[in-house]
Design a protein around this motif. Sequence first.
Motif, PDB file in Angstrom:
ATOM      1  N   ILE A  76       0.885  -1.176   0.000  1.00  0.00           N
ATOM      2  CA  ILE A  76       0.000   0.000   0.000  1.00  0.00           C
ATOM      3  C   ILE A  76       0.911   1.210   0.000  1.00  0.00           C
ATOM      4  O   ILE A  76       1.483   1.565   1.021  1.00  0.00           O
ATOM      5  CB  ILE A  76      -0.923  -0.033   1.246  1.00  0.00           C
ATOM      6  CG1 ILE A  76      -1.803  -1.278   1.183  1.00  0.00           C
ATOM      7  CG2 ILE A  76      -1.768   1.228   1.321  1.00  0.00           C
ATOM      8  CD1 ILE A  76      -2.628  -1.527   2.423  1.00  0.00           C
ATOM      9  N   ASP A  77       1.095   1.810  -1.165  1.00  0.00           N
ATOM     10  CA  ASP A  77       2.035   2.924  -1.292  1.00  0.00           C
ATOM     11  C   ASP A  77       1.420   4.167  -0.652  1.00  0.00           C
ATOM     12  O   ASP A  77       0.216   4.360  -0.689  1.00  0.00           O
ATOM     13  CB  ASP A  77       2.305   3.154  -2.783  1.00  0.00           C
ATOM     14  CG  ASP A  77       3.447   4.123  -2.991  1.00  0.00           C
ATOM     15  OD1 ASP A  77       4.209   4.332  -2.029  1.00  0.00           O
ATOM     16  OD2 ASP A  77       3.579   4.678  -4.085  1.00  0.00           O
ATOM     17  N   ALA A  94      -4.139   0.409   7.468  1.00  0.00           N
ATOM     18  CA  ALA A  94      -4.518  -0.784   6.699  1.00  0.00           C
ATOM     19  C   ALA A  94      -3.388  -1.811   6.627  1.00  0.00           C
ATOM     20  O   ALA A  94      -3.514  -2.829   5.981  1.00  0.00           O
ATOM     21  CB  ALA A  94      -4.922  -0.363   5.289  1.00  0.00           C
ATOM     22  N   CYS A  95      -2.256  -1.504   7.272  1.00  0.00           N
ATOM     23  CA  CYS A  95      -1.077  -2.390   7.185  1.00  0.00           C
ATOM     24  C   CYS A  95      -0.742  -3.008   8.538  1.00  0.00           C
ATOM     25  O   CYS A  95      -1.196  -2.544   9.578  1.00  0.00           O
ATOM     26  CB  CYS A  95       0.150  -1.592   6.773  1.00  0.00           C
ATOM     27  SG  CYS A  95       0.000  -0.823   5.196  1.00  0.00           S
ATOM     28  N   LEU A 194     -11.942  -1.032   5.941  1.00  0.00           N
ATOM     29  CA  LEU A 194     -11.464   0.355   6.043  1.00  0.00           C
ATOM     30  C   LEU A 194     -11.177   0.903   4.638  1.00  0.00           C
ATOM     31  O   LEU A 194     -10.450   0.296   3.863  1.00  0.00           O
ATOM     32  CB  LEU A 194     -10.167   0.380   6.869  1.00  0.00           C
ATOM     33  CG  LEU A 194      -9.351   1.677   6.842  1.00  0.00           C
ATOM     34  CD1 LEU A 194     -10.030   2.744   7.678  1.00  0.00           C
ATOM     35  CD2 LEU A 194      -7.943   1.452   7.373  1.00  0.00           C
ATOM     36  N   ILE A 195     -11.772   2.057   4.318  1.00  0.00           N
ATOM     37  CA  ILE A 195     -11.448   2.719   3.038  1.00  0.00           C
ATOM     38  C   ILE A 195     -10.163   3.509   3.238  1.00  0.00           C
ATOM     39  O   ILE A 195     -10.109   4.390   4.089  1.00  0.00           O
ATOM     40  CB  ILE A 195     -12.563   3.711   2.631  1.00  0.00           C
ATOM     41  CG1 ILE A 195     -13.899   3.000   2.472  1.00  0.00           C
ATOM     42  CG2 ILE A 195     -12.190   4.447   1.357  1.00  0.00           C
ATOM     43  CD1 ILE A 195     -15.065   3.925   2.139  1.00  0.00           C
ATOM     44  N   TYR A 209     -10.752   1.814  -2.678  1.00  0.00           N
ATOM     45  CA  TYR A 209      -9.748   0.839  -2.231  1.00  0.00           C
ATOM     46  C   TYR A 209      -9.972   0.589  -0.746  1.00  0.00           C
ATOM     47  O   TYR A 209     -10.098   1.546   0.027  1.00  0.00           O
ATOM     48  CB  TYR A 209      -8.333   1.393  -2.418  1.00  0.00           C
ATOM     49  CG  TYR A 209      -7.905   1.570  -3.850  1.00  0.00           C
ATOM     50  CD1 TYR A 209      -8.691   1.127  -4.905  1.00  0.00           C
ATOM     51  CD2 TYR A 209      -6.693   2.191  -4.157  1.00  0.00           C
ATOM     52  CE1 TYR A 209      -8.287   1.288  -6.216  1.00  0.00           C
ATOM     53  CE2 TYR A 209      -6.283   2.352  -5.475  1.00  0.00           C
ATOM     54  CZ  TYR A 209      -7.088   1.904  -6.494  1.00  0.00           C
ATOM     55  OH  TYR A 209      -6.688   2.065  -7.796  1.00  0.00           O
ATOM     56  N   PHE A 210     -10.013  -0.684  -0.354  1.00  0.00           N
ATOM     57  CA  PHE A 210     -10.302  -0.973   1.063  1.00  0.00           C
ATOM     58  C   PHE A 210      -9.442  -2.120   1.564  1.00  0.00           C
ATOM     59  O   PHE A 210      -8.890  -2.894   0.795  1.00  0.00           O
ATOM     60  CB  PHE A 210     -11.789  -1.317   1.238  1.00  0.00           C
ATOM     61  CG  PHE A 210     -12.202  -2.555   0.469  1.00  0.00           C
ATOM     62  CD1 PHE A 210     -12.013  -3.825   1.015  1.00  0.00           C
ATOM     63  CD2 PHE A 210     -12.747  -2.460  -0.799  1.00  0.00           C
ATOM     64  CE1 PHE A 210     -12.359  -4.960   0.306  1.00  0.00           C
ATOM     65  CE2 PHE A 210     -13.095  -3.598  -1.512  1.00  0.00           C
ATOM     66  CZ  PHE A 210     -12.894  -4.858  -0.960  1.00  0.00           C
ATOM     67  N   ARG A 211      -9.376  -2.228   2.886  1.00  0.00           N
ATOM     68  CA  ARG A 211      -8.726  -3.376   3.524  1.00  0.00           C
ATOM     69  C   ARG A 211      -9.779  -4.018   4.436  1.00  0.00           C
ATOM     70  O   ARG A 211     -10.369  -3.342   5.266  1.00  0.00           O
ATOM     71  CB  ARG A 211      -7.522  -2.865   4.336  1.00  0.00           C
ATOM     72  CG  ARG A 211      -7.165  -3.642   5.580  1.00  0.00           C
ATOM     73  CD  ARG A 211      -6.367  -4.903   5.256  1.00  0.00           C
ATOM     74  NE  ARG A 211      -6.437  -5.816   6.394  1.00  0.00           N
ATOM     75  CZ  ARG A 211      -5.598  -5.812   7.403  1.00  0.00           C
ATOM     76  NH1 ARG A 211      -4.617  -4.954   7.448  1.00  0.00           N
ATOM     77  NH2 ARG A 211      -5.734  -6.686   8.388  1.00  0.00           N
ATOM     78  N   VAL A 212     -10.008  -5.309   4.262  1.00  0.00           N
ATOM     79  CA  VAL A 212     -11.020  -6.000   5.065  1.00  0.00           C
ATOM     80  C   VAL A 212     -10.396  -6.401   6.403  1.00  0.00           C
ATOM     81  O   VAL A 212      -9.363  -7.070   6.434  1.00  0.00           O
ATOM     82  CB  VAL A 212     -11.538  -7.273   4.346  1.00  0.00           C
ATOM     83  CG1 VAL A 212     -12.663  -7.915   5.145  1.00  0.00           C
ATOM     84  CG2 VAL A 212     -12.030  -6.937   2.948  1.00  0.00           C
TER      85      VAL A 212
END
Length: 597
Positions: A76-77, A94-95, A194-195, A209-212
């Motif tokens: 995720i840049d 998100a990381c 999370l967007i 773009y999201f992270r579940v």
Amino acid sequence: MKNIRNFCIIAHIDHGKSTLADRLLQSTNTISEREMMDQVLDDMDLEREKGITIKSHAIQINYKHSDGQEYILNLIDTPGHVDFSYEVSRALAACEGALLLVDATQGIQAQTISNLYLAIENDLEIIPVINKIDMDGAMIEEVKDQIIELIGCKPEEILLASGRTGIGIEGILQAIVERIPAPEGDTQKPLQALIFDSVFNSFRGIIVYFRVLNGVIRKGDIVKFVSTDMDYEAAEVGILKLKMTEKKEVGAGDVGYLITGIKNAKEVKVGDTITLKNNPTQEMIKGFQEVKPMVFAGIFPVNTDEFEELRDCMDKLQLNDASLTYELETSQALGFGFRCGFLGMLHMEIIQERLEREFNQTVITTVPNVSFIAYTTKGEKIIVNNPTQFPDPVKTDRIEEPYIKAQIITKPEYIGNIMTLCLGKRGILLNQSYLTTTRVELQFEMPLTEIVFDFYDKLKSQTRGYASFDYHPIGYRESDIVKMDILLNGDKVDALSALIHRARSQDFGRKLCEKLKELLPRQQFQIAIQAAVGAKVLARETISAMRKDVTAKCYGGDISRKRKLLEKQKEGKKRMRQIGNVEVPQEAFLAVLKLDD
């Protein structure tokens, strides 16, 4: 899920984030040789020219580890510039881990530290990497010592790499798999995602773009965005390779994209939580906040009849950049335009540049200012984004202005210059500490107003480019702010009004009047340029009238003939002054931005 790793790269501007990302993608064959180009994730012309990342990107890498297992690495840049720090903080949320990249020739700089603190706040596993070790000026041992002092790791934990030549890339990939923890989450729980970014596609609408974190999102689900409380159908979900790859579902721990056909950028907010309508999660993901603009400026078309066209362009730009806010504004001098809110000075420059490049719009930008809070004697609170909204001083109780905490890292020989600059800008020195014998960190509290103009350029010239600068807002404080007007023959020019600290107003007014005297064309009548606060005139310059020699045809004869002609001319000048108005050229508005203090 145990084979997924989510990570980002944090670094100061120009420490080689995008180049390192290129090598990671190339060495894992995520990108074919044909698709490969430098800074492959920076897809805007502007990003390539300025060498900075403006919009963050995400991409999925498949990596076969030496233990024989396949791992999915989600990179995720993040953008590196201080204006976009909220976007960085959401990308970090998100990381699970971060590569801390430090340039071997430059060492640790201000943004490295502030982004590192953001990463530590989000409990990320940090892998220190020294980049550019193949350069002639690389100071590997010194930079190692700086990193050890900063994050307290062991010397053997620091990886050495070169993004340009590809040295050490395999070691980084192994460290990502071994050191960064796998995501935690439960696919059985209600959906909670999370967007962290959104982009606009002119055919598909806004792509989120999201992270579940928990649960699963499937194609065809009715999803709900928590902060806006709106429902949409998931028309397409999938993962992010270089191109988007459609999938039936995206589960907990993974990163993906969602297309619902939304056309309005305001409906998608970075940091928001996505859940399912029929089985919603009870808790929102922490850390969501509305993006607040810090700097305000008016944008006006050069030709007033191009206003409608500019409005269309602003709408399109906002789709691409939801952190841009704007509203209609009229000015007596410039006609119809927009009052725009930006995250910071770089953001403002980029928007202006994109209007000119992508939409062929030539615009005038008025003096940038920040947002003040005024309290009236009745106890009302007024937010002032524009000099014309400034309340009547008689009814005003107090005015507060935004303050920031600035962090400057430089060489010791420039401390004196920086002190003079910052204290001259009403800064308060908080702390001074030596990171090493050749690097010193200074912390100041300063009003944001003072930084908006030309602080960054001055800092660079005072330190020959050896200072790095980073800041974050720390709230509002009471201050003595006044509104300064510029009058031409008694008429106010609203586009040149400025909100300024009382102590600086006289000096600023005098310089502005001198500059306008150079730029305004001479007329057939005298022009008085005045800078005033309320009814008190602080400075004045006079442009004398152009004068035709009306007595040239009188040779000899009676003096009264000459006097009669001169009197007639004087009458004409007097009448002209009453009806003549002063045209302010475009350069005059731009000159205010380039005043030398």
